[in-house]
Design a protein around this motif. Structure first.
Motif, mmCIF file in Angstrom:
data_model
loop_
_atom_site.group_PDB
_atom_site.id
_atom_site.type_symbol
_atom_site.label_atom_id
_atom_site.label_comp_id
_atom_site.label_asym_id
_atom_site.label_seq_id
_atom_site.Cartn_x
_atom_site.Cartn_y
_atom_site.Cartn_z
ATOM 1 N N SER A 152 87.064 104.480 70.908
ATOM 2 C CA SER A 152 87.444 104.302 69.539
ATOM 3 C C SER A 152 86.706 105.080 68.786
ATOM 4 O O SER A 152 85.539 105.423 68.672
ATOM 5 C CB SER A 152 87.102 102.519 69.423
ATOM 6 N N VAL A 153 87.124 105.058 67.296
ATOM 7 C CA VAL A 153 86.742 105.692 66.259
ATOM 8 C C VAL A 153 85.307 105.091 66.056
ATOM 9 O O VAL A 153 84.477 105.674 65.359
ATOM 10 C CB VAL A 153 87.695 105.724 64.926
ATOM 11 N N GLU A 154 85.221 103.942 66.029
ATOM 12 C CA GLU A 154 84.065 103.178 65.748
ATOM 13 C C GLU A 154 83.024 103.550 66.927
ATOM 14 O O GLU A 154 81.815 103.877 66.402
ATOM 15 C CB GLU A 154 83.926 101.606 65.857
ATOM 16 N N GLU A 155 83.234 103.936 68.016
ATOM 17 C CA GLU A 155 82.239 104.165 68.973
ATOM 18 C C GLU A 155 81.916 105.544 68.832
ATOM 19 O O GLU A 155 80.792 106.139 68.681
ATOM 20 C CB GLU A 155 82.925 104.010 70.616
ATOM 21 N N LEU A 156 82.902 106.422 68.286
ATOM 22 C CA LEU A 156 82.763 107.885 67.754
ATOM 23 C C LEU A 156 81.629 108.071 66.726
ATOM 24 O O LEU A 156 80.672 108.925 66.825
ATOM 25 C CB LEU A 156 83.849 108.569 67.688
ATOM 26 N N ASP A 157 81.737 107.127 65.895
ATOM 27 C CA ASP A 157 80.736 107.141 64.632
ATOM 28 C C ASP A 157 79.426 106.776 65.090
ATOM 29 O O ASP A 157 78.294 107.276 64.810
ATOM 30 C CB ASP A 157 81.151 105.714 63.657
ATOM 31 N N LYS A 158 79.238 106.090 66.257
ATOM 32 C CA LYS A 158 78.002 105.553 66.843
ATOM 33 C C LYS A 158 77.433 106.860 67.519
ATOM 34 O O LYS A 158 76.386 107.126 67.331
ATOM 35 C CB LYS A 158 77.943 104.405 67.794
ATOM 36 N N LEU A 159 78.229 107.636 68.222
ATOM 37 C CA LEU A 159 78.024 108.687 68.926
ATOM 38 C C LEU A 159 77.657 109.859 68.001
ATOM 39 O O LEU A 159 76.533 110.528 68.135
ATOM 40 C CB LEU A 159 78.991 109.352 69.718
ATOM 41 N N LYS A 160 78.184 110.019 66.591
ATOM 42 C CA LYS A 160 77.863 110.943 65.817
ATOM 43 C C LYS A 160 76.634 110.716 65.176
ATOM 44 O O LYS A 160 75.691 111.375 65.099
ATOM 45 C CB LYS A 160 79.136 110.950 64.637
ATOM 46 N N ALA A 161 76.275 109.304 64.996
ATOM 47 C CA ALA A 161 75.009 108.971 64.458
ATOM 48 C C ALA A 161 73.807 109.216 65.411
ATOM 49 O O ALA A 161 72.687 109.660 65.069
ATOM 50 C CB ALA A 161 74.951 107.567 64.072
ATOM 51 N N ALA A 162 74.027 109.011 66.745
ATOM 52 C CA ALA A 162 73.101 109.247 67.893
ATOM 53 C C ALA A 162 72.669 111.148 67.901
ATOM 54 O O ALA A 162 71.550 111.303 68.128
ATOM 55 C CB ALA A 162 73.685 108.974 69.108
ATOM 56 N N VAL A 163 73.626 111.826 67.449
ATOM 57 C CA VAL A 163 73.473 113.428 67.310
ATOM 58 C C VAL A 163 73.004 113.563 65.875
ATOM 59 O O VAL A 163 72.934 114.858 65.822
ATOM 60 C CB VAL A 163 74.431 114.484 67.965
ATOM 61 N N PRO A 185 89.169 117.384 61.464
ATOM 62 C CA PRO A 185 88.591 115.885 61.014
ATOM 63 C C PRO A 185 88.342 115.183 62.553
ATOM 64 O O PRO A 185 89.079 115.374 63.323
ATOM 65 C CB PRO A 185 89.491 115.212 60.274
ATOM 66 N N TYR A 186 86.986 114.751 62.681
ATOM 67 C CA TYR A 186 86.575 113.991 63.656
ATOM 68 C C TYR A 186 87.125 112.714 63.741
ATOM 69 O O TYR A 186 86.420 111.783 63.355
ATOM 70 C CB TYR A 186 85.487 114.071 64.126
ATOM 71 N N ASP A 187 88.490 112.291 64.108
ATOM 72 C CA ASP A 187 89.013 111.253 63.944
ATOM 73 C C ASP A 187 89.844 110.764 65.389
ATOM 74 O O ASP A 187 89.777 111.294 66.441
ATOM 75 C CB ASP A 187 90.144 111.207 63.027
#
Length: 195
Positions: free
Chosen positions: A22-33, A105-107
């Motif tokens: 999900s986009v929400e999971e992507l946001d968490k992954l983006k935060a992780a890197v 865009p990373y969407d």
């Protein structure tokens, strides 16, 4: 080369299934890197540098793959004969991937295409896009290992346009984060349910 003339390029294709991420999971992954808005801006700047040098970048990457028999095997018949048409088709999509990495865009749409790229490395879809007879999958270990050469070799290109060292470093770090993020997504289909 326009998107329409790149065989197998399906970014934005509405028939692609949605990513299981999900986009929400992507946001968490983006935060992780540590990937944020400043990185997106740095990647757009990187595209200004790279857009006229894509073929040179691909020459470096293909030279590296071609110099390693165990890597070119993924673009070869099961008997080990390189498939030239396959190498050429993937090269065109690899060029679009450079552009997409820097400009899209990373969407959810981006996530759907990342999933498509991911499964094209696995028995689920490898070889289908280009209708070739090759090995059935790309080993996940090489996908992870490729983070380094795909990142390290981009820096000289980013530094060649006369930007300050701080700007080059920002573009380089943004590229590194994005490649790491994408490989994390591409390795997902290799994992069994529950893991």
């Amino acid at each position: 080369m326009s998107e329409a003339t790149v065989p197998g390029y399906r970014y934005g294709d509405s028939t692609l299934p949605a990513s299981p991420v999900s986009v929400e999971e992507l946001d968490k992954l983006k935060a992780a890197v540590l990937f944020g808005e400043a990185d997106e801006a740095a990647l757009r700047q990187a595209w200004d540098v790279l857009k006229d040098r894509v073929e040179e970048v691909l020459d470096v990457w293909y030279g590296f793959v071609g110099a390693n028999k165990h890597l070119v095997a993924y673009f070869s018949t099961p008997e080990g004969e390189p498939v030239g048409e396959y190498l050429a088709a993937v090269r065109h999509r690899f060029g679009k991937w450079i552009e997409d990495t820097c400009t899209r865009p990373y969407d959810a749409e981006w996530l759907a295409y990342q999933q498509e790229i991911a499964v094209r490395h696995t028995p689920a879809k490898k070889n289908r896009t280009d209708h070739v007879r090759s090995v059935p999958n790309v080993s996940m270990r090489y996908m992870v290992a490729f983070i380094y050469p795909i990142t390290a070799t981009i820096r000289p290109f980013l530094a060649a346009a006369g930007h300050s060292e701080e700007e080059v470093e920002a573009m380089y770090q943004a590229w590194f984060k994005s490649v790491t993020l994408q490989v994390a997504l591409w390795t997902r289909p290799y994992l069994t349910e529950g893991w």
